[in-house]
Write a protein that holds these residues in place. Structure first.
Motif, mmCIF file in Angstrom:
data_model
loop_
_atom_site.group_PDB
_atom_site.id
_atom_site.type_symbol
_atom_site.label_atom_id
_atom_site.label_comp_id
_atom_site.label_asym_id
_atom_site.label_seq_id
_atom_site.Cartn_x
_atom_site.Cartn_y
_atom_site.Cartn_z
ATOM 1 N N LYS A 2 69.058 -33.405 -12.475
ATOM 2 C CA LYS A 2 68.881 -33.735 -11.061
ATOM 3 C C LYS A 2 67.455 -33.440 -10.617
ATOM 4 N N SER A 3 66.959 -32.265 -10.970
ATOM 5 C CA SER A 3 65.591 -31.891 -10.604
ATOM 6 C C SER A 3 64.569 -32.797 -11.271
ATOM 7 N N MET A 4 64.836 -33.169 -12.526
ATOM 8 C CA MET A 4 63.916 -34.034 -13.266
ATOM 9 C C MET A 4 63.779 -35.398 -12.593
ATOM 10 N N VAL A 5 64.911 -36.016 -12.205
ATOM 11 C CA VAL A 5 64.870 -37.338 -11.577
ATOM 12 C C VAL A 5 64.230 -37.244 -10.189
ATOM 13 N N ILE A 6 64.525 -36.168 -9.453
ATOM 14 C CA ILE A 6 63.916 -35.979 -8.135
ATOM 15 C C ILE A 6 62.401 -35.888 -8.260
ATOM 16 N N MET A 7 61.911 -35.128 -9.232
ATOM 17 C CA MET A 7 60.467 -34.999 -9.423
ATOM 18 C C MET A 7 59.843 -36.317 -9.897
ATOM 19 N N ALA A 8 60.591 -37.080 -10.684
ATOM 20 C CA ALA A 8 60.107 -38.402 -11.094
ATOM 21 C C ALA A 8 59.969 -39.317 -9.876
ATOM 22 N N GLY A 9 60.947 -39.266 -8.974
ATOM 23 C CA GLY A 9 60.876 -40.037 -7.740
ATOM 24 C C GLY A 9 59.739 -39.585 -6.851
ATOM 25 N N SER A 10 59.492 -38.280 -6.838
ATOM 26 C CA SER A 10 58.376 -37.732 -6.068
ATOM 27 C C SER A 10 57.043 -38.269 -6.581
ATOM 28 N N ALA A 11 56.841 -38.195 -7.902
ATOM 29 C CA ALA A 11 55.598 -38.673 -8.503
ATOM 30 C C ALA A 11 55.421 -40.176 -8.291
ATOM 31 N N LEU A 12 56.509 -40.934 -8.437
ATOM 32 C CA LEU A 12 56.449 -42.391 -8.280
ATOM 33 C C LEU A 12 56.063 -42.776 -6.855
ATOM 34 N N THR A 13 56.647 -42.103 -5.874
ATOM 35 C CA THR A 13 56.352 -42.407 -4.467
ATOM 36 C C THR A 13 54.894 -42.112 -4.128
ATOM 37 N N ILE A 14 54.417 -40.941 -4.558
ATOM 38 C CA ILE A 14 53.020 -40.576 -4.293
ATOM 39 C C ILE A 14 52.076 -41.564 -4.976
ATOM 40 N N PHE A 15 52.429 -41.991 -6.184
ATOM 41 C CA PHE A 15 51.588 -42.941 -6.914
ATOM 42 C C PHE A 15 51.529 -44.284 -6.189
ATOM 43 N N ILE A 16 52.667 -44.767 -5.710
ATOM 44 C CA ILE A 16 52.726 -46.078 -5.060
ATOM 45 C C ILE A 16 51.860 -46.119 -3.798
ATOM 46 N N ILE A 17 51.900 -45.056 -2.994
ATOM 47 C CA ILE A 17 51.154 -45.084 -1.727
ATOM 48 C C ILE A 17 49.689 -44.672 -1.901
ATOM 49 N N ASN A 18 49.342 -44.178 -3.099
ATOM 50 C CA ASN A 18 47.946 -43.761 -3.340
ATOM 51 C C ASN A 18 47.412 -44.317 -4.651
ATOM 52 N N VAL A 19 47.868 -45.495 -5.034
ATOM 53 C CA VAL A 19 47.575 -46.008 -6.365
ATOM 54 C C VAL A 19 46.072 -46.107 -6.633
ATOM 55 N N LYS A 20 45.292 -46.589 -5.668
ATOM 56 C CA LYS A 20 43.852 -46.753 -5.884
ATOM 57 C C LYS A 20 43.153 -45.403 -6.059
ATOM 58 N N THR A 21 43.493 -44.448 -5.201
ATOM 59 C CA THR A 21 42.881 -43.120 -5.273
ATOM 60 C C THR A 21 43.232 -42.431 -6.579
ATOM 61 N N ILE A 22 44.489 -42.533 -6.989
ATOM 62 C CA ILE A 22 44.941 -41.850 -8.204
ATOM 63 C C ILE A 22 44.315 -42.477 -9.440
ATOM 64 N N LEU A 23 44.256 -43.801 -9.496
ATOM 65 C CA LEU A 23 43.674 -44.467 -10.664
ATOM 66 C C LEU A 23 42.169 -44.224 -10.763
ATOM 67 N N ALA A 24 41.534 -43.985 -9.627
ATOM 68 C CA ALA A 24 40.087 -43.748 -9.624
ATOM 69 C C ALA A 24 39.730 -42.300 -9.945
ATOM 70 N N GLY A 25 40.736 -41.421 -9.951
ATOM 71 C CA GLY A 25 40.478 -40.003 -10.167
ATOM 72 C C GLY A 25 40.197 -39.673 -11.630
ATOM 73 N N SER A 26 39.600 -38.516 -11.845
ATOM 74 C CA SER A 26 39.323 -38.019 -13.202
ATOM 75 C C SER A 26 40.216 -36.810 -13.462
ATOM 76 N N TYR A 27 41.045 -36.898 -14.500
ATOM 77 C CA TYR A 27 42.046 -35.866 -14.738
ATOM 78 C C TYR A 27 41.860 -35.149 -16.078
ATOM 79 N N PHE A 28 40.710 -35.298 -16.661
ATOM 80 C CA PHE A 28 40.541 -34.771 -18.014
ATOM 81 C C PHE A 28 39.630 -33.542 -18.087
ATOM 82 N N SER A 29 39.263 -33.021 -16.927
ATOM 83 C CA SER A 29 38.465 -31.794 -16.944
ATOM 84 C C SER A 29 39.383 -30.589 -17.090
ATOM 85 N N TYR A 30 38.857 -29.544 -17.691
ATOM 86 C CA TYR A 30 39.624 -28.312 -17.886
ATOM 87 C C TYR A 30 40.013 -27.713 -16.537
#
Length: 305
Positions: free
Chosen positions: A183-211
């Protein structure tokens, strides 16, 4: 002694939640934004919970289509809550943001009334009045600095309070036959999906590979989501939602204290009194709600053959 263990677990989860706004605001000073922080937090939490589910003895998750969609939508509500809440602390203090977030207590009453027809009683309405009085005091809305307040930040925090209320009401009504881990896993998946959909440009433009970003994201995901979720899922069924709701109000003083230590935010005497009034009102509301639910269950069991 068994109950004491579960009480401590709920308190620990509330304490962890309470620290998040201060650390997010601290991370802003490193050049990061609400979209990438909230998305990485939800995404990594879903990965961690999914890994735990994969390694557990139960193996595959079996969900009906309705359960899956309902849990994803519930996750969308908590995803919006985190994103809007993190956005709000870029405009207002972490202390003020948590005070406004706590309005979810009476928002949830309104939702139950509007959607499910559960009209609040007089004691609940009275505690709402005290919550609002405490909020005005804690936010210092009659102080000299009221003109310097960001109404954008206040609006964002109010919206996060509403979506948090939606999450709580939805979470209490969906997935009852689903284990806490899937239940928690699917809820968190829905959380991540929703945030991604409404911020797709910002998230895709971000850099996530720094320590540095990786450490921030892992910290938010583990301390802000994964561990509290596990603690609440294990402990709340043991001690009940009423007591748990009262214990979870620890999030408010912890957030204020953390903001004072980490961000050096200062509070006046009136604001401290306002926070105490809010805590007392919220605890009273949850106490009477738990008594009301207990009476309803007892009357229901008495009427059943």
């Amino acid at each position: 002694m068994a109950n004491l263990k579960y009480i401590i677990m709920v308190l620990m989860g509330g304490i962890m939640y309470g620290t998040m706004s201060s650390f997010v605001k601290l991370f802003y000073s490193r050049g990061y934004h609400a979209a990438e922080l909230s998305f990485s937090q939800a995404f990594l939490a879903a990965v961690f919970l999914g890994t735990a589910q994969f390694l557990s003895r139960k193996g595959k998750v079996r969900l009906t289509r309705n359960e899956f969609i309902s849990l994803l939508a519930t996750g969308g509500a908590i995803g919006l809550t985190n994103y809007l809440y993190y956005q709000s602390v870029s405009y207002i203090s972490a202390s003020l943001a948590i005070v406004i977030l706590m309005q979810f207590t009476w928002f949830s009453l309104l939702l139950d009334w509007a959607v499910f027809g559960k009209k609040p009683n007089k004691s609940e309405l009275l505690t709402v009045v005290f919550i609002l009085i405490g909020t005005v005091m804690a936010a210092n809305l009659f102080g000299e600095d009221v003109q310097s307040l960001s109404w954008i930040g206040i609006t964002l925090a109010l919206c996060s309070s509403l979506t948090y209320a939606i999450y709580i009401v939805a979470n209490s009504r969906v997935g009852h036959t689903v284990g806490w881990l899937p239940k928690s896993m699917v809820i968190m998946a829905g959380s991540a999906l929703t945030i991604f959909i409404i911020n797709v440009k910002t998230i895709l433009a971000g850099s996530y590979f720094s320590y540095e970003f990786a450490m921030m994201a892992v910290f938010l995901a583990i301390i802000g989501t994964t561990i509290p979720t596990a603690l609440f899922a294990a402990a709340i069924p043991k001690i009940g939602a009423g007591i748990s709701s009262i214990l979870m109000t620890i999030e408010l003083p912890v957030a204020v204290l953390c903001a004072s230590i980490v961000l050096n935010e200062q509070l006046g005497f009136v604001q401290i009194v306002g926070i105490l009034v809010m805590l007392a009102a919220i605890s009273t509301m949850n106490y009477y709600k738990s008594l009301k639910n207990k009476k309803e269950k007892q009357s229901g069991s008495a009427l059943s053959p």
